[in-house]
Scaffold this active site. Structure first.
Site, PDB file in Angstrom:
ATOM      1  N   SER A   1       5.667  -2.147  -2.265  1.00  0.00           N
ATOM      2  CA  SER A   1       5.268  -3.051  -3.930  1.00  0.00           C
ATOM      3  C   SER A   1       4.684  -2.135  -4.730  1.00  0.00           C
ATOM      4  CB  SER A   1       5.282  -3.816  -2.883  1.00  0.00           C
ATOM      5  OG  SER A   1       5.253  -4.661  -1.477  1.00  0.00           O
TER       6      SER A   1
ATOM      7  N   GLY B   1       0.859  -1.324  -0.229  1.00  0.00           N
ATOM      8  CA  GLY B   1       0.285  -0.263  -0.283  1.00  0.00           C
ATOM      9  C   GLY B   1       0.861   0.772   0.020  1.00  0.00           C
TER      10      GLY B   1
ATOM     11  N   SER C   1       2.664   4.811   0.871  1.00  0.00           N
ATOM     12  CA  SER C   1       3.551   5.600   2.464  1.00  0.00           C
ATOM     13  C   SER C   1       2.219   5.952   2.898  1.00  0.00           C
ATOM     14  CB  SER C   1       4.142   6.174   1.800  1.00  0.00           C
ATOM     15  OG  SER C   1       4.033   7.159   3.287  1.00  0.00           O
ATOM     16  N   GLY C   2       1.582   5.940   3.990  1.00  0.00           N
ATOM     17  CA  GLY C   2       0.902   6.738   5.228  1.00  0.00           C
ATOM     18  C   GLY C   2       0.034   5.678   5.030  1.00  0.00           C
ATOM     19  N   SER C   3      -0.306   4.518   4.636  1.00  0.00           N
ATOM     20  CA  SER C   3      -2.179   3.663   4.564  1.00  0.00           C
ATOM     21  C   SER C   3      -2.196   3.167   5.754  1.00  0.00           C
ATOM     22  CB  SER C   3      -1.832   3.056   3.233  1.00  0.00           C
ATOM     23  OG  SER C   3      -0.882   2.048   2.976  1.00  0.00           O
TER      24      SER C   3
END
Length: 202
Positions: A107, A33, A35-37
């Site tokens: 990813s 996911g 960044s920050g998810s």
């Protein structure tokens, strides 16, 4: 493979023997996911919850890996690919040691995720998409990266000027923009615990 290298994979102690010792089934939980998810937060929560249930785990976080084994890599396409390759090979080592291995890595492309799955093995690769839209992650900006990226201070930022291809068929999708942490963590546990329960081994 170099001619002077002679792997001994076929003569070392088996993964099954280690799983029997640990009374658990090994698996790689690959959390992807933006960044920050919420990947790292949920990965840490999952590891703690499994530990409290008596499972031996190893958490591989993208930032931790980039500060150590992958500290010579940047963010070019080639380096991103190599970052995931090394991470997947590391995860496979822990898998073969019988551990529940939790990977938290952006990813960003299908190619990268497929490579990781092929290295680890499809049967042992459980992909979890931690889904929160770019706008929500930018509002959270837990590391201050989105502000820098939107100001042009960071180049090749995933989801902005570097691609993020959403997983099309993840094993599990968690919408952290639509549900709270406790609900998300429970979904993870409900999905993972049956897969690592030793009694489920055939």
């Amino acid at each position: 493979m170099a001619e002077n290298i002679h792997p001994i994979f076929d003569s070392t102690l088996t993964r099954a023997s280690k799983e029997e010792l640990l009374r658990q089934r090994a698996i790689v939980v690959w959390m992807v996911g933006l960044s920050g998810s919420g990947k790292s937060t949920l990965a840490k929560g999952l590891e703690l919850a499994l530990h409290q249930r008596g499972h031996l785990t190893q958490l591989l976080d993208g930032d931790n890996l980039r500060s150590g084994i992958n500290n010579n890599l940047g963010f070019s396409d080639a380096d991103r690919l190599e970052n995931i390759r090394r991470s997947a090979e590391t995860a496979k080592l822990f898998l073969n040691a019988g551990l529940v291995t939790i990977c938290s890595l952006i990813s960003p492309t299908a190619e990268i995720r497929n490579m990781a799955k092929n290295i680890i093995g499809e049967a042992d690769f459980y992909e979890v998409y931690i889904n929160a839209p770019f706008e929500v992650c930018a509002q959270r900006d837990v590391k201050g990266l989105y502000k820098k990226a939107l100001n042009g201070e960071i180049k090749n930022f995933t989801g902005l000027d570097a691609p993020f291809e959403e997983p099309q068929n993840p094993d599990l999708e968690i919408r952290t923009d639509q549900e709270d942490y406790a609900v998300s963590l429970q979904k993870l546990l409900d999905a993972i615990v049956p897969r690592i329960t030793f009694a489920a081994l055939g």
